[in-house]
Design a protein around this motif. Structure first.
Motif, short mmCIF file in Angstrom:
data_model
loop_
_atom_site.label_atom_id
_atom_site.label_comp_id
_atom_site.label_asym_id
_atom_site.label_seq_id
_atom_site.Cartn_x
_atom_site.Cartn_y
_atom_site.Cartn_z
N ASP A 167 17.37 -12.55 44.75
CA ASP A 167 17.46 -13.74 45.73
C ASP A 167 16.92 -13.17 47.01
OD1 ASP A 167 17.57 -16.11 46.75
OD2 ASP A 167 19.54 -16.36 47.10
N GLY A 168 16.03 -13.80 47.52
CA GLY A 168 15.47 -13.31 48.87
C GLY A 168 14.14 -12.33 48.77
N GLU A 169 13.92 -12.15 47.47
CA GLU A 169 12.55 -11.47 47.41
C GLU A 169 11.52 -12.04 46.90
OE1 GLU A 169 13.17 -7.77 45.17
OE2 GLU A 169 15.36 -7.66 45.67
N SER A 170 11.40 -13.58 46.82
CA SER A 170 10.43 -14.38 46.22
C SER A 170 9.64 -13.88 45.05
CB SER A 170 9.28 -14.34 47.37
OG SER A 170 9.80 -15.12 48.39
N LYS A 172 8.43 -14.22 41.12
CA LYS A 172 7.90 -15.22 40.15
C LYS A 172 8.89 -14.81 38.70
CE LYS A 172 3.38 -15.88 42.12
NZ LYS A 172 3.82 -16.64 43.10
N ASP A 197 19.29 -22.03 41.11
CA ASP A 197 19.11 -23.19 41.93
C ASP A 197 19.42 -22.74 43.56
OD1 ASP A 197 18.17 -25.64 42.66
OD2 ASP A 197 20.19 -26.48 42.33
N THR A 199 17.96 -20.61 44.90
CA THR A 199 17.48 -19.18 45.30
C THR A 199 15.99 -19.29 45.76
OG1 THR A 199 16.90 -18.66 43.21
CG2 THR A 199 19.24 -18.26 43.67
N ASP A 200 15.07 -18.31 46.17
CA ASP A 200 14.04 -18.35 46.20
C ASP A 200 12.92 -17.76 45.08
OD1 ASP A 200 14.37 -15.67 46.54
OD2 ASP A 200 13.34 -15.75 48.45
N GLU A 202 11.25 -18.15 41.77
CA GLU A 202 10.27 -19.30 41.51
C GLU A 202 10.05 -19.28 39.79
OE1 GLU A 202 5.84 -21.33 42.03
OE2 GLU A 202 6.35 -19.32 43.02
#
Ligand code: AHR
Length: 331
Positions: A167-170, A172, A197, A199-200, A202
């Motif tokens: 989380d926090g590292e974007s 994929k 859910d 978090t960043d 994707e």
């Protein structure tokens, strides 16, 4: 055998009033099965319909059942492999009903569509025990007990590991789902999604690989062709994760480094890949259900009360823990 948790007790004593003792009638899937199975008055005849042989987990689960439900242990086992097809399982269960097996057990390939055949078993007075996977029914009197892992929790544990580490590292993420409509595919997806859910991280794609290594490889090849910069793979089982490793390596990337991988099962091949650094984290799904099945089947036939839901406890492993556990790993 891992410790288990008895969530709740069945209100009613198992319904075994009229165990039908028909003579063997030789169903297509198991010509030697039927009635008391010719094994003597105390032998329990049990028909088991297995999902298939799709994964290392399934092979270990089959071995556990076949090694435990032996004549020495008081059973006459009729075993059939449904090759991942619900119609084959329904046909096998109907054979076991016609043969007058004392008990029917099965691991349902998908969750829905079982009520009619379970009602037939109930009408014949044959108790049914579910192992590994649940059925979706409004009427839980159609089975005596369900023995297996908490798949939502497994997905949640895998998702928690991803959230805690990325989380926090974007990042994929792609998801390799298990068999469409199966309890582990539905529940693991749900548990994982809840854990990431907010978090960043994707989720960029999610498709079924049908719990097989070949399916995992094929779907991962497609993901790598259609998405740039996939950072994480969540595979619903080890076999699909192992297939994904092949696809990642073929694309010139390093699994475990360029693409992180988290899976569920913790069978030997998966644990080896984890210890080798190609998988990053594994949540266990314990396949050793034979002993619990034997115990519950004996109780049901004896007319004793049984637990409606038996949850098998699972562990989880990082790379170092996998290396330490591997020498003693049974499956
Ligand atoms: O139902 C259990 C799942 O089925 C296992 O995780 C998977 O490997 C198997 O095919």
């Amino acid at each position: 055998m891992k410790r288990k948790t008895f969530l709740r007790s069945a209100a009613a004593v198992a319904s075994v009033a009229a165990v039908v003792a028909l003579s063997a009638c030789g169903g297509a899937d198991s010509p030697d099965a039927g009635g008391d199975g010719g094994g003597g008055g105390d032998t329990i005849s049990i028909g088991f319909s297995q999902v298939g042989a799709e994964s290392g987990w399934r092979a270990a689960n089959t071995k556990s059942i076949q090694d435990t439900l032996t004549e020495e242990n008081g059973f006459k086992l009729s075993f059939s492999d449904a090759q991942q097809k619900q119609e084959n399982q329904i046909q096998a269960i109907r054979s076991y009903i016609a043969q007058g097996q004392d008990v029917i057990a099965f691991s349902p390939v998908v969750e829905t569509g079982w009520d009619a055949v379970l009602q037939e078993a109930q009408a014949a007075g044959i108790p049914v025990i579910l192992t590994d996977r649940a059925v979706d029914t409004e009427d839980d009197s159609l089975y005596e007990s369900f023995i297996g892992s908490d798949f939502v929790l497994e997905g949640e544990r895998a998702g928690n590991w991803v959230a805690e580490n990325f989380d926090g590292e974007s990042m994929k993420l792609v998801e390799l789902q298990g068999t469409t409509g199966s309890a582990p595919a539905i529940d693991r997806k749900e548990g994982f999604a809840a854990a990431i859910d907010g978090t960043d991280i994707e989720l960029v794609d999610s498709q079924t690989g049908d719990f097989t290594r070949a399916g995992g490889k094929q779907v991962m090849e497609g993901f790598l062709n259609s998405h740039n910069d996939i950072d994480i793979v969540f595979a619903h089982n080890d076999d699909m994760g192992l297939g994904a490793i092949e696809a990642i390596e073929a694309a010139g990337l390093t699994p475990g480094e360029d693409v992180k991988i988290v899976t569920i099962d913790a069978v030997k091949d998966g644990m080896q890949a984890l210890a080798d650094g190609k998988i990053n984290y594994i949540v266990e799904c314990n396949p050793m259900l034979g002993e619990d099945l034997a115990e519950i089947a004996k109780k049901v036939v004896a007319g004793e009360e049984v637990e409606k839901r038996i949850v098998v406890e699972d562990a989880e492993f990082d790379q170092q823990q996998a290396a330490e556990a591997l020498p003693d790993r049974l499956y």
